[in-house]
Scaffold this motif. Structure first.
Motif, PDB file in Angstrom:
ATOM      1  N   ILE A  27      45.822  36.660  49.314  1.00  0.00           N
ATOM      2  CA  ILE A  27      45.658  37.603  49.828  1.00  0.00           C
ATOM      3  C   ILE A  27      45.576  38.964  48.376  1.00  0.00           C
ATOM      4  CG2 ILE A  27      47.664  39.227  51.179  1.00  0.00           C
ATOM      5  CD1 ILE A  27      47.962  36.691  52.880  1.00  0.00           C
ATOM      6  N   ASP A  28      46.391  38.631  47.683  1.00  0.00           N
ATOM      7  CA  ASP A  28      46.673  39.629  46.558  1.00  0.00           C
ATOM      8  C   ASP A  28      44.736  40.286  45.845  1.00  0.00           C
ATOM      9  OD1 ASP A  28      48.695  40.838  47.704  1.00  0.00           O
ATOM     10  OD2 ASP A  28      49.819  39.616  45.557  1.00  0.00           O
ATOM     11  N   ALA A  29      44.185  38.789  46.230  1.00  0.00           N
ATOM     12  CA  ALA A  29      42.942  38.397  45.140  1.00  0.00           C
ATOM     13  C   ALA A  29      42.045  39.254  46.167  1.00  0.00           C
ATOM     14  CB  ALA A  29      42.432  37.729  44.739  1.00  0.00           C
ATOM     15  N   ALA A  30      42.116  38.591  47.385  1.00  0.00           N
ATOM     16  CA  ALA A  30      41.797  39.535  48.589  1.00  0.00           C
ATOM     17  C   ALA A  30      41.003  40.544  48.570  1.00  0.00           C
ATOM     18  CB  ALA A  30      41.299  38.882  49.813  1.00  0.00           C
ATOM     19  N   SER A  31      41.955  40.912  48.986  1.00  0.00           N
ATOM     20  CA  SER A  31      42.757  42.949  48.759  1.00  0.00           C
ATOM     21  C   SER A  31      41.929  43.277  48.105  1.00  0.00           C
ATOM     22  CB  SER A  31      43.630  43.102  49.040  1.00  0.00           C
ATOM     23  OG  SER A  31      44.431  42.475  49.994  1.00  0.00           O
ATOM     24  N   ALA A  32      42.161  42.895  46.054  1.00  0.00           N
ATOM     25  CA  ALA A  32      41.937  43.932  45.145  1.00  0.00           C
ATOM     26  C   ALA A  32      40.009  43.390  45.682  1.00  0.00           C
ATOM     27  CB  ALA A  32      42.377  43.173  43.978  1.00  0.00           C
ATOM     28  N   ASP A  33      39.595  42.550  45.572  1.00  0.00           N
ATOM     29  CA  ASP A  33      38.250  42.513  46.073  1.00  0.00           C
ATOM     30  C   ASP A  33      37.595  43.589  46.915  1.00  0.00           C
ATOM     31  OD1 ASP A  33      37.711  40.326  44.564  1.00  0.00           O
ATOM     32  OD2 ASP A  33      37.622  39.190  45.636  1.00  0.00           O
ATOM     33  N   GLN A  34      38.595  43.958  48.294  1.00  0.00           N
ATOM     34  CA  GLN A  34      37.939  44.295  49.754  1.00  0.00           C
ATOM     35  C   GLN A  34      37.819  45.831  48.607  1.00  0.00           C
ATOM     36  OE1 GLN A  34      40.872  44.511  52.242  1.00  0.00           O
ATOM     37  NE2 GLN A  34      40.206  42.152  53.607  1.00  0.00           N
ATOM     38  N   GLU A  35      38.593  46.824  47.897  1.00  0.00           N
ATOM     39  CA  GLU A  35      38.786  47.889  46.676  1.00  0.00           C
ATOM     40  C   GLU A  35      37.378  47.642  45.529  1.00  0.00           C
ATOM     41  OE1 GLU A  35      42.403  49.380  46.340  1.00  0.00           O
ATOM     42  OE2 GLU A  35      42.819  48.776  48.349  1.00  0.00           O
ATOM     43  N   ASN A  36      37.395  46.814  44.829  1.00  0.00           N
ATOM     44  CA  ASN A  36      36.483  46.508  44.142  1.00  0.00           C
ATOM     45  C   ASN A  36      35.071  47.035  44.078  1.00  0.00           C
ATOM     46  OD1 ASN A  36      35.107  45.594  41.313  1.00  0.00           O
ATOM     47  ND2 ASN A  36      35.836  43.454  41.600  1.00  0.00           N
ATOM     48  N   PHE A  37      34.529  47.846  43.462  1.00  0.00           N
ATOM     49  CA  PHE A  37      33.266  48.622  43.885  1.00  0.00           C
ATOM     50  C   PHE A  37      32.538  48.593  43.004  1.00  0.00           C
ATOM     51  CE2 PHE A  37      35.796  52.464  43.697  1.00  0.00           C
ATOM     52  CZ  PHE A  37      35.562  53.020  41.655  1.00  0.00           C
ATOM     53  N   LEU A  38      32.954  47.291  41.959  1.00  0.00           N
ATOM     54  CA  LEU A  38      32.090  46.928  40.780  1.00  0.00           C
ATOM     55  C   LEU A  38      31.043  46.025  41.687  1.00  0.00           C
ATOM     56  CD1 LEU A  38      34.316  46.763  37.088  1.00  0.00           C
ATOM     57  CD2 LEU A  38      32.001  47.911  37.854  1.00  0.00           C
ATOM     58  N   ILE A  39      31.676  44.662  42.784  1.00  0.00           N
ATOM     59  CA  ILE A  39      31.030  43.843  43.736  1.00  0.00           C
ATOM     60  C   ILE A  39      29.988  44.894  44.440  1.00  0.00           C
ATOM     61  CG2 ILE A  39      31.056  42.737  45.562  1.00  0.00           C
ATOM     62  CD1 ILE A  39      33.691  41.948  44.360  1.00  0.00           C
ATOM     63  N   PRO A  40      28.154  44.129  44.116  1.00  0.00           N
ATOM     64  CA  PRO A  40      27.503  45.932  44.947  1.00  0.00           C
ATOM     65  C   PRO A  40      28.503  45.962  46.569  1.00  0.00           C
ATOM     66  CG  PRO A  40      26.242  44.069  43.576  1.00  0.00           C
ATOM     67  CD  PRO A  40      28.342  43.246  43.413  1.00  0.00           C
ATOM     68  N   ARG A  41      28.199  44.543  47.411  1.00  0.00           N
ATOM     69  CA  ARG A  41      28.210  45.069  48.350  1.00  0.00           C
ATOM     70  C   ARG A  41      29.713  45.505  48.900  1.00  0.00           C
ATOM     71  NH1 ARG A  41      26.167  41.309  52.113  1.00  0.00           N
ATOM     72  NH2 ARG A  41      25.434  39.856  50.448  1.00  0.00           N
ATOM     73  N   THR A  42      30.987  45.212  48.354  1.00  0.00           N
ATOM     74  CA  THR A  42      31.816  46.350  48.301  1.00  0.00           C
ATOM     75  C   THR A  42      31.530  47.868  48.411  1.00  0.00           C
ATOM     76  OG1 THR A  42      33.060  44.342  47.794  1.00  0.00           O
ATOM     77  CG2 THR A  42      34.310  46.453  47.471  1.00  0.00           C
ATOM     78  N   PHE A  43      30.631  47.724  47.122  1.00  0.00           N
ATOM     79  CA  PHE A  43      31.171  49.239  46.652  1.00  0.00           C
ATOM     80  C   PHE A  43      29.605  50.031  48.058  1.00  0.00           C
ATOM     81  CE2 PHE A  43      27.569  52.578  45.753  1.00  0.00           C
ATOM     82  CZ  PHE A  43      28.564  53.853  45.095  1.00  0.00           C
ATOM     83  N   MET A  44      28.654  49.445  48.191  1.00  0.00           N
ATOM     84  CA  MET A  44      27.942  49.726  49.326  1.00  0.00           C
ATOM     85  C   MET A  44      28.104  49.701  50.743  1.00  0.00           C
ATOM     86  SD  MET A  44      26.168  48.632  52.724  1.00  0.00           S
ATOM     87  CE  MET A  44      26.027  46.821  52.404  1.00  0.00           C
ATOM     88  N   SER A  45      29.734  48.963  51.168  1.00  0.00           N
ATOM     89  CA  SER A  45      30.252  49.549  52.495  1.00  0.00           C
ATOM     90  C   SER A  45      31.482  50.418  52.315  1.00  0.00           C
ATOM     91  CB  SER A  45      31.401  48.515  52.501  1.00  0.00           C
ATOM     92  OG  SER A  45      30.403  47.131  52.705  1.00  0.00           O
ATOM     93  N   MET A  46      32.037  50.725  51.278  1.00  0.00           N
ATOM     94  CA  MET A  46      32.754  51.450  50.598  1.00  0.00           C
ATOM     95  C   MET A  46      32.277  53.073  50.979  1.00  0.00           C
ATOM     96  SD  MET A  46      35.455  50.527  47.719  1.00  0.00           S
ATOM     97  CE  MET A  46      36.247  52.467  47.911  1.00  0.00           C
ATOM     98  N   PHE A  47      30.896  53.238  50.108  1.00  0.00           N
ATOM     99  CA  PHE A  47      30.046  54.254  50.441  1.00  0.00           C
ATOM    100  C   PHE A  47      29.869  54.787  51.742  1.00  0.00           C
ATOM    101  CE2 PHE A  47      25.951  56.430  49.591  1.00  0.00           C
ATOM    102  CZ  PHE A  47      26.359  57.720  48.420  1.00  0.00           C
ATOM    103  N   ASP A  48      29.120  54.009  52.551  1.00  0.00           N
ATOM    104  CA  ASP A  48      28.448  53.876  53.735  1.00  0.00           C
ATOM    105  C   ASP A  48      29.768  54.816  54.618  1.00  0.00           C
ATOM    106  OD1 ASP A  48      25.651  53.377  52.811  1.00  0.00           O
ATOM    107  OD2 ASP A  48      25.631  51.895  53.978  1.00  0.00           O
ATOM    108  N   ALA A  49      30.467  53.819  54.120  1.00  0.00           N
ATOM    109  CA  ALA A  49      31.718  54.821  55.188  1.00  0.00           C
ATOM    110  C   ALA A  49      32.067  56.080  54.799  1.00  0.00           C
ATOM    111  CB  ALA A  49      32.591  53.582  55.191  1.00  0.00           C
ATOM    112  N   GLN A  50      32.766  55.777  53.624  1.00  0.00           N
ATOM    113  CA  GLN A  50      32.830  57.567  53.178  1.00  0.00           C
ATOM    114  C   GLN A  50      32.027  58.495  53.456  1.00  0.00           C
ATOM    115  OE1 GLN A  50      36.095  58.333  52.713  1.00  0.00           O
ATOM    116  NE2 GLN A  50      35.592  60.201  52.090  1.00  0.00           N
TER     117      GLN A  50
END
Length: 194
Positions: A27-50
């Protein structure tokens, strides 16, 4: 009937608690991935939402029509890849983010890149530039909320000079620059410190 439902709910709650306790590291690893904006899809999701949140905050200043236009025009809806990098971009590619990878087999929207850089064409306009900077500021402040005073991030974005580095606690730097005097775009770079 109510007693049976209550007992069933308590049993399920206990099972869930044990399952969560047993998988805490996952769960900790999954939570970290949800904030890891070195992962392209995560960055895209965070950027678009913000970016949308940032545009909503400016509605009174720029008007509903302009806020809606900015969100529609600059959402990261386009993507591409080659042997070295994965790319996301706005529909007209005025904002483009590149995620370089060390190995061609790792190029994917779901793998961690070693850095990213976002290029924004001057033709995107002042409002898009402001919202992009505000969005990146909020993403960085959120990512480092437990390890970096948000006033340091705020101060950097309010007072930076082109090429100045914001040193981050995990060994990365954030830099805003223009590649040369003739360039008609700005680069926002997130990369390992030199």
């Amino acid at each position: 009937m109510l007693k049976k439902l209550t007992a069933l709910f308590l049993a399920l709650s206990l099972l869930l608690a044990f399952a969560l306790a047993g998988n805490a590291d996952e769960i900790d690893a999954a939570s970290a991935d949800q904030e890891n904006f070195l992962i392209p899809r995560t960055f895209m999701s965070m950027f678009d939402a913000q970016f949308k949140i940032s545009a909503d905050l400016m509605r009174e200043t720029i008007g509903d029509e302009e806020a809606d236009r900015l969100v529609e025009e600059f959402a990261l809806t386009e993507y591409d890849a080659d042997d070295e990098a994965f790319y996301y971009a706005s529909k007209d590619w005025n904002i483009q983010i590149t995620f370089p990878f060390t190995n061609p087999e790792d190029v994917s929207p779901d793998n961690e890149a070693f850095r990213w850089y976002l290029c924004m064409d001057d033709s995107a306009g002042t409002n898009a530039a402001y919202l992009t900077m505000y969005t990146l500021k909020m993403m960085i402040a959120y990512r480092y909320r437990d390890t970096l005073d948000e006033r340091i991030v705020q101060n950097y974005f309010e007072t930076f000079t082109l090429g100045e580095e914001l040193h981050l606690p995990d060994g990365y730097d954030f830099i805003i620059l223009r590649p040369d005097d003739e360039a008609d775009y700005v680069v926002f770079a997130f990369e390992p410190a030199a």
